[in-house]
Design a protein around this motif. Structure first.
Motif, PDB file in Angstrom:
ATOM      1  N   HIS A  54       0.814  -1.209   0.000  1.00 57.46           N
ATOM      2  CA  HIS A  54       0.000   0.000   0.000  1.00 57.46           C
ATOM      3  C   HIS A  54       0.851   1.263   0.000  1.00 57.46           C
ATOM      4  O   HIS A  54       0.381   2.342  -0.321  1.00 57.46           O
ATOM      5  CB  HIS A  54      -0.923   0.020   1.221  1.00 57.46           C
ATOM      6  CG  HIS A  54      -0.188   0.067   2.525  1.00 57.46           C
ATOM      7  ND1 HIS A  54       0.318  -1.070   3.121  1.00 57.46           N
ATOM      8  CD2 HIS A  54       0.164   1.116   3.316  1.00 57.46           C
ATOM      9  CE1 HIS A  54       0.935  -0.735   4.251  1.00 57.46           C
ATOM     10  NE2 HIS A  54       0.861   0.582   4.388  1.00 57.46           N
ATOM     11  N   SER A  55       2.112   1.120   0.350  1.00 57.79           N
ATOM     12  CA  SER A  55       2.985   2.285   0.391  1.00 57.79           C
ATOM     13  C   SER A  55       3.259   2.802  -1.019  1.00 57.79           C
ATOM     14  O   SER A  55       3.689   2.062  -1.886  1.00 57.79           O
ATOM     15  CB  SER A  55       4.315   1.926   1.072  1.00 57.79           C
ATOM     16  OG  SER A  55       5.227   3.003   0.951  1.00 57.79           O
ATOM     17  N   GLN A  56       3.028   4.093  -1.225  1.00 52.04           N
ATOM     18  CA  GLN A  56       3.234   4.675  -2.544  1.00 52.04           C
ATOM     19  C   GLN A  56       4.701   4.781  -2.914  1.00 52.04           C
ATOM     20  O   GLN A  56       5.048   5.015  -4.052  1.00 52.04           O
ATOM     21  CB  GLN A  56       2.578   6.056  -2.609  1.00 52.04           C
ATOM     22  CG  GLN A  56       1.069   6.029  -2.423  1.00 52.04           C
ATOM     23  CD  GLN A  56       0.374   5.186  -3.474  1.00 52.04           C
ATOM     24  OE1 GLN A  56       0.635   5.336  -4.659  1.00 52.04           O
ATOM     25  NE2 GLN A  56      -0.496   4.284  -3.038  1.00 52.04           N
ATOM     26  N   LYS A  57       5.593   4.633  -1.935  1.00 51.53           N
ATOM     27  CA  LYS A  57       7.018   4.795  -2.194  1.00 51.53           C
ATOM     28  C   LYS A  57       7.694   3.484  -2.600  1.00 51.53           C
ATOM     29  O   LYS A  57       8.863   3.476  -2.934  1.00 51.53           O
ATOM     30  CB  LYS A  57       7.703   5.374  -0.959  1.00 51.53           C
ATOM     31  CG  LYS A  57       7.226   6.784  -0.597  1.00 51.53           C
ATOM     32  CD  LYS A  57       7.962   7.327   0.624  1.00 51.53           C
ATOM     33  CE  LYS A  57       7.478   8.724   0.971  1.00 51.53           C
ATOM     34  NZ  LYS A  57       8.175   9.269   2.164  1.00 51.53           N
ATOM     35  N   ILE A  58       6.951   2.391  -2.546  1.00 53.43           N
ATOM     36  CA  ILE A  58       7.521   1.099  -2.910  1.00 53.43           C
ATOM     37  C   ILE A  58       7.625   0.996  -4.428  1.00 53.43           C
ATOM     38  O   ILE A  58       6.667   1.252  -5.146  1.00 53.43           O
ATOM     39  CB  ILE A  58       6.654  -0.051  -2.351  1.00 53.43           C
ATOM     40  CG1 ILE A  58       6.640  -0.014  -0.826  1.00 53.43           C
ATOM     41  CG2 ILE A  58       7.168  -1.395  -2.845  1.00 53.43           C
ATOM     42  CD1 ILE A  58       7.991  -0.223  -0.189  1.00 53.43           C
ATOM     43  N   SER A  59       8.774   0.605  -4.939  1.00 51.12           N
ATOM     44  CA  SER A  59       8.965   0.463  -6.385  1.00 51.12           C
ATOM     45  C   SER A  59       8.196  -0.753  -6.892  1.00 51.12           C
ATOM     46  O   SER A  59       7.868  -1.676  -6.136  1.00 51.12           O
ATOM     47  CB  SER A  59      10.448   0.304  -6.702  1.00 51.12           C
ATOM     48  OG  SER A  59      10.927  -0.930  -6.203  1.00 51.12           O
ATOM     49  N   TRP A  60       7.919  -0.748  -8.207  1.00 50.32           N
ATOM     50  CA  TRP A  60       7.255  -1.903  -8.805  1.00 50.32           C
ATOM     51  C   TRP A  60       8.093  -3.161  -8.618  1.00 50.32           C
ATOM     52  O   TRP A  60       7.564  -4.237  -8.345  1.00 50.32           O
ATOM     53  CB  TRP A  60       7.013  -1.656 -10.296  1.00 50.32           C
ATOM     54  CG  TRP A  60       5.919  -0.690 -10.598  1.00 50.32           C
ATOM     55  CD1 TRP A  60       6.037   0.543 -11.165  1.00 50.32           C
ATOM     56  CD2 TRP A  60       4.517  -0.852 -10.300  1.00 50.32           C
ATOM     57  NE1 TRP A  60       4.802   1.144 -11.268  1.00 50.32           N
ATOM     58  CE2 TRP A  60       3.858   0.317 -10.753  1.00 50.32           C
ATOM     59  CE3 TRP A  60       3.765  -1.872  -9.716  1.00 50.32           C
ATOM     60  CZ2 TRP A  60       2.492   0.496 -10.635  1.00 50.32           C
ATOM     61  CZ3 TRP A  60       2.396  -1.704  -9.597  1.00 50.32           C
ATOM     62  CH2 TRP A  60       1.770  -0.531 -10.051  1.00 50.32           C
ATOM     63  N   ASP A  61       9.397  -3.024  -8.747  1.00 49.40           N
ATOM     64  CA  ASP A  61      10.285  -4.171  -8.600  1.00 49.40           C
ATOM     65  C   ASP A  61      10.128  -4.810  -7.226  1.00 49.40           C
ATOM     66  O   ASP A  61      10.023  -6.032  -7.100  1.00 49.40           O
ATOM     67  CB  ASP A  61      11.733  -3.721  -8.833  1.00 49.40           C
ATOM     68  CG  ASP A  61      12.713  -4.881  -8.755  1.00 49.40           C
ATOM     69  OD1 ASP A  61      12.686  -5.733  -9.660  1.00 49.40           O
ATOM     70  OD2 ASP A  61      13.497  -4.933  -7.789  1.00 49.40           O
ATOM     71  N   LYS A  62      10.084  -3.983  -6.192  1.00 44.15           N
ATOM     72  CA  LYS A  62       9.944  -4.512  -4.835  1.00 44.15           C
ATOM     73  C   LYS A  62       8.553  -5.103  -4.611  1.00 44.15           C
ATOM     74  O   LYS A  62       8.393  -6.122  -3.924  1.00 44.15           O
ATOM     75  CB  LYS A  62      10.227  -3.420  -3.813  1.00 44.15           C
ATOM     76  CG  LYS A  62      10.371  -3.944  -2.388  1.00 44.15           C
ATOM     77  CD  LYS A  62      10.916  -2.899  -1.440  1.00 44.15           C
ATOM     78  CE  LYS A  62      11.124  -3.493  -0.053  1.00 44.15           C
ATOM     79  NZ  LYS A  62      11.670  -2.485   0.899  1.00 44.15           N
TER      80      LYS A  62
END
Length: 409
Positions: A54-62
């Protein structure tokens, strides 16, 4: 000649099937999503929505790596099990109004590339690349491409016979649908089914153009690895007459600086306009359009029922969604880009006309247009002539349960 293959699927343990499968992630409101995640530890939503996603700062890769790890946890915990051999499945979905029956199989990327599997929708490259990266990172897919095949008495009879046997799953959902799955694992049945599909010259994508395109891009990227699973993508194959096609209705935020009277006058160039006042009127035939404007319903009848254009372009120009674009949305309302213009939005024909009335009455949109749904013959004609439907032209059922069958790469 169409090639289909059985595959060694991963699927939920039988005692957990009703708890694991879910609707498409985007179908849930935030409140529904939170409830399922909080109270159902077996829901496949935990896989496609890892705890930190849900975190907007998480990259797609992660995010994708998190999905892969959670999927492995589900397998380790016995929530998912793997077939010992390659199989087909027969899958039935019973809704309040209709029963859908089809075959779950692997379909060929090569057939897709050679136009044996035909397309009728354009794709957005960033979405194709994003889902390709998802498949590459997670190494699994649980969203089959919905593909139609010509009605066949032999296949229909075979399906009826298979459905008389004991299913491996039979469960109901909170949306009041019943889902039943049969495993097809005898070599004679597998051979029979493959031989019959080899006699079908073309298959048609009904829903899942981005998923099939992503499978092709992944195949081209990773084929040097020698992984034969990349040669195919999971599909749900269903007879043409068994799909249900709904329209997508259009909502427009303003009249492009036209007064109501001027707008109606411009419409009259191409449409016979009949005021329906408060009657909840919707199109009953092709070349008819409904409109809700300023608290009033209108029926619009296209004056030219045969486009004066020769050749294959007439197929597209006689499509109702294209007529609305060519005669109203672009020239009068100034909407050129149906995908990205923020002045237009879409609502599926599954929702009632009162939904359109309510949305317009609330003031965010000024006018709503109702269309008559396309039929399978229009879709096939477009695909056969390498033509592309306007965006958001069709909403097609059935919809597959996520987490029901997993195709590992």
């Amino acid at each position: 000649m169409s090639k289909i293959i059985p595959f060694k699927a991963v699927r939920p343990a039988p005692d957990k099937i009703g708890l694991v499968t879910c609707r498409n992630y985007d179908d849930y409101s935030q409140a529904e999503l939170a409830a399922w995640l909080n109270f159902n530890p077996y829901s496949f939503l935990h896989v496609i929505n890892p705890a930190y996603a849900h975190s907007q700062k998480i990259s797609w890769d992660k995010r994708f790596k998190g999905v892969a790890l959670k999927y492995k946890d589900f397998k380790t915990d016995g929530i998912f099990i793997q077939e010992e051999k390659a199989v087909f499945y027969v899958y039935e979905i019973q809704t309040k109004k209709q029963t859908f029956t089809g075959i779950i199989a692997g379909t060929s990327v090569e057939d897709y590339q050679n136009d044996v599997i035909k397309k009728h929708e354009d794709t957005l490259q960033y979405r194709v690349e994003l889902f390709k990266d998802y498949l590459h990172q997670t190494q699994f897919n649980t969203e089959p491409v919905l593909i139609t095949y010509p009605d066949s008495v032999e296949i229909n009879t075979w399906l009826l016979l298979k459905k008389q046997s004991e299913p491996i799953y039979s469960f109901s959902t909170t949306t009041k649908e019943k889902h039943t799955l049969w495993k097809i694992d005898t070599q004679s049945d597998i051979d029979w089914l493959q031989e019959h599909f080899e006699n079908i010259p073309n298959l048609y994508i009904a829903d899942g153009h981005h998923r099939s395109a992503s499978a092709e891009v992944l195949f081209e990227q990773d084929k040097h690895l020698g992984n034969s699973n990349l040669n195919y993508f999971m599909s749900f194959l269903i007879a043409e007459s068994n799909v249900k096609i709904y329209e997508f209705n259009r909502m427009v935020r303003d009249l492009n600086h036209h007064s109501k009277e001027a707008f109606l006058e411009k419409l009259a160039d191409n449409f016979i306009i009949k005021c329906k006042d408060q009657e909840l009127w919707k199109p009953e035939n092709k070349f008819e359009f409904g409109m809700y404007l300023d608290g009033v319903f209108y029926a619009l009848f296209y004056k030219h029922t045969i486009e004066e254009v020769s050749g294959t372009s007439s197929i597209l120009n006689n499509l109702d969604a294209q007529i609305l674009y060519n005669k109203v949305l672009f020239p009068i309302l100034g909407i050129e880009d149906l995908r990205n213009d923020e002045r237009i939005d879409y609502i599926s024909g599954k929702q009632s006309i009162t939904s359109i009335k309510q949305i317009v009455d609330e003031g965010e949109f000024e006018v709503g247009f109702m269309l008559y749904p396309s039929d399978i013959s229009e879709i096939k004609a477009l695909a056969d002539n390498n033509l592309i439907m306007p965006p958001k032209s069709t909403y097609i059922e059935p919809k597959f349960r996520s987490g029901l069958i997993v195709y590992e790469l």
